[in-house]
Design an enzyme around this catalytic site. Structure first.
Site, PDB file in Angstrom:
ATOM      1  CB  THR A 147      60.410  10.955  18.896  1.00 37.09           C
ATOM      2  OG1 THR A 147      60.041   9.694  18.332  1.00 37.09           O
ATOM      3  CG2 THR A 147      59.855  10.998  20.303  1.00 37.09           C
ATOM      4  CE1 TYR A 160      63.690   9.029  22.340  1.00 36.06           C
ATOM      5  CE2 TYR A 160      62.177   8.006  20.794  1.00 36.06           C
ATOM      6  CZ  TYR A 160      63.180   8.914  21.066  1.00 36.06           C
ATOM      7  OH  TYR A 160      63.664   9.713  20.057  1.00 36.06           O
TER       8      TYR A 160
END
Ligand code: UDP
Length: 327
Positions: free
Chosen positions: A117, A141
């Site tokens: 990501t 995350y």
């Protein structure tokens, strides 16, 4: 036919990957615990219901199917939630990936494609984010995904497990044929929430922060069409099949859209008003995340031809009107 083990293949991005893999002549084997995925979405190959925290279940799937490669989509993936329960994110994402990588090596499967990501880059306003940029995540995350990138680089060095890492910017849209699409419960992502507000499924959208240092005060993101994104994964698979070395690629278009611009585009595509309110910032959100790289285009031959805001919203809207997996 060559089998590919697709973890999270019952989820949003994984199910689209399975559709494209099947179209390209592969057999996608879905490995999914169905905690957030949908059995109906696993329709392009066999489903192995299993959990990445249970090594024996992964080994059993490898033994049964002998996949030639792994595409690892399964993960906890919400920025906001990751700041509320960071330990869960670290435990689940990292242990799951470690189990999967070990099982792959043990089974002699040496190709690993990983969903990372842009959140691994953190908040570096004004910096062009390419694959060599500093990775300094500001939420759990992104931190868990960066740790998995490190893990994969260790597995390459130790065991020759070759990886392609894709750092996604914001994934949007749906299969143009609306066979699969985005359907989270609860939903937390911007575009489906905007569409919910438009059709009255929710009373209104809350804008998370209007005091960012951007032209209209709202966060800026780089949106990429899910079908373009998963086509890059097939190109990544072919990259590894041709014996190339491990490589990381950003997947974004280089164009940034603010939250308000996304709302305006959705209003224009659907010809409806977007009811909204302005709210406080959400913890963990970076101001601006836009890819500054053409590496995937130049080296993989990727063509993100569907990643225009009208097409992404139009395809998401068509899927939305089907009622998704709740219909
Ligand atoms: N966002 C928002 N309201 C919402 C959901 C998201 O304003 O109800 C904003 C969020 O702060 C971020 C952008 O929309 O700037 C995209 O958020 P999303 O959760 O879709 O993806 P993320 O960037 O977290 O991966």
């Amino acid at each position: 036919m060559t089998k590919i083990l697709v973890t999270g293949g019952a989820g949003y991005i994984g199910s689209h990957a399975c559709k494209v893999l099947a179209r390209e002549g592969y057999t996608p084997v879905v490995f999914d615990n169905l905690s957030t995925g949908w059995e109906q979405a696993a329709k392009f190959g066999p489903l192995e219901r299993g959990d990445l925290l249970d090594r024996a279940q992964i080994d059993a799937a490898f033994a049964r199917h002998r996949p030639a490669a792994v595409m690892h989509f399964a993960a906890l993936s919400q920025v906001g939630e990751s700041m509320l329960v960071p330990g869960w994110y670290w435990r689940s994402n990292i242990l799951g990936a470690a189990n999967l990588a070990e099982a792959a090596v043990a089974a002699g499967c040496q190709r690993f494609i990983f969903s990372s990501t842009c959140a691994t880059y953190g908040d570096q306003d004004g910096v062009v984010l390419d694959e060599n940029s500093l990775q300094a995540p500001i939420n759990a995350y992104g931190a868990s995904k960066r740790a998995i990138e490190d893990l994969l680089s260790n597995f390459d060095a130790s065991f020759g497990l070759k990886n392609v890492i894709f750092r996604y910017f914001n994934v949007a849209g749906a299969d143009e044929e609306a066979e699969v699409g985005e359907f989270h419960q609860p939903e937390t992502h911007l575009i489906p929430l905007v569409l919910d507000a438009i059709d009255g499924t929710r009373p209104k959208l809350t804008i998370y922060g209007t005091d960012y240092d951007t032209p209209d005060g709202t966060c800026i993101r780089d949106y990429v069409h899910v079908m373009d994104l998963v086509e890059a994964h097939v190109l990544g698979l072919k990259w590894l099949e041709s014996g190339r070395d491990s490589r990381a690629f950003n997947l974004g278009t280089g164009s940034g859209f603010s939250v308000r611009e996304v709302m305006d585009a959705a209003g224009a595509v659907t010809n409806r008003a977007v009811p909204f309110e302005e709210g406080p910032r959400r913890a963990g959100d970076a101001t601006r995340l836009v890819s500054g790289s053409n590496r995937a285009i130049d080296e993989l031959g990727w063509q993100p031809r569907r990643s225009t805001m009208p097409q992404m919203i139009g395809d998401a809207w068509r899927w939305h009107k089907t009622g998704g997996y709740g219909a």
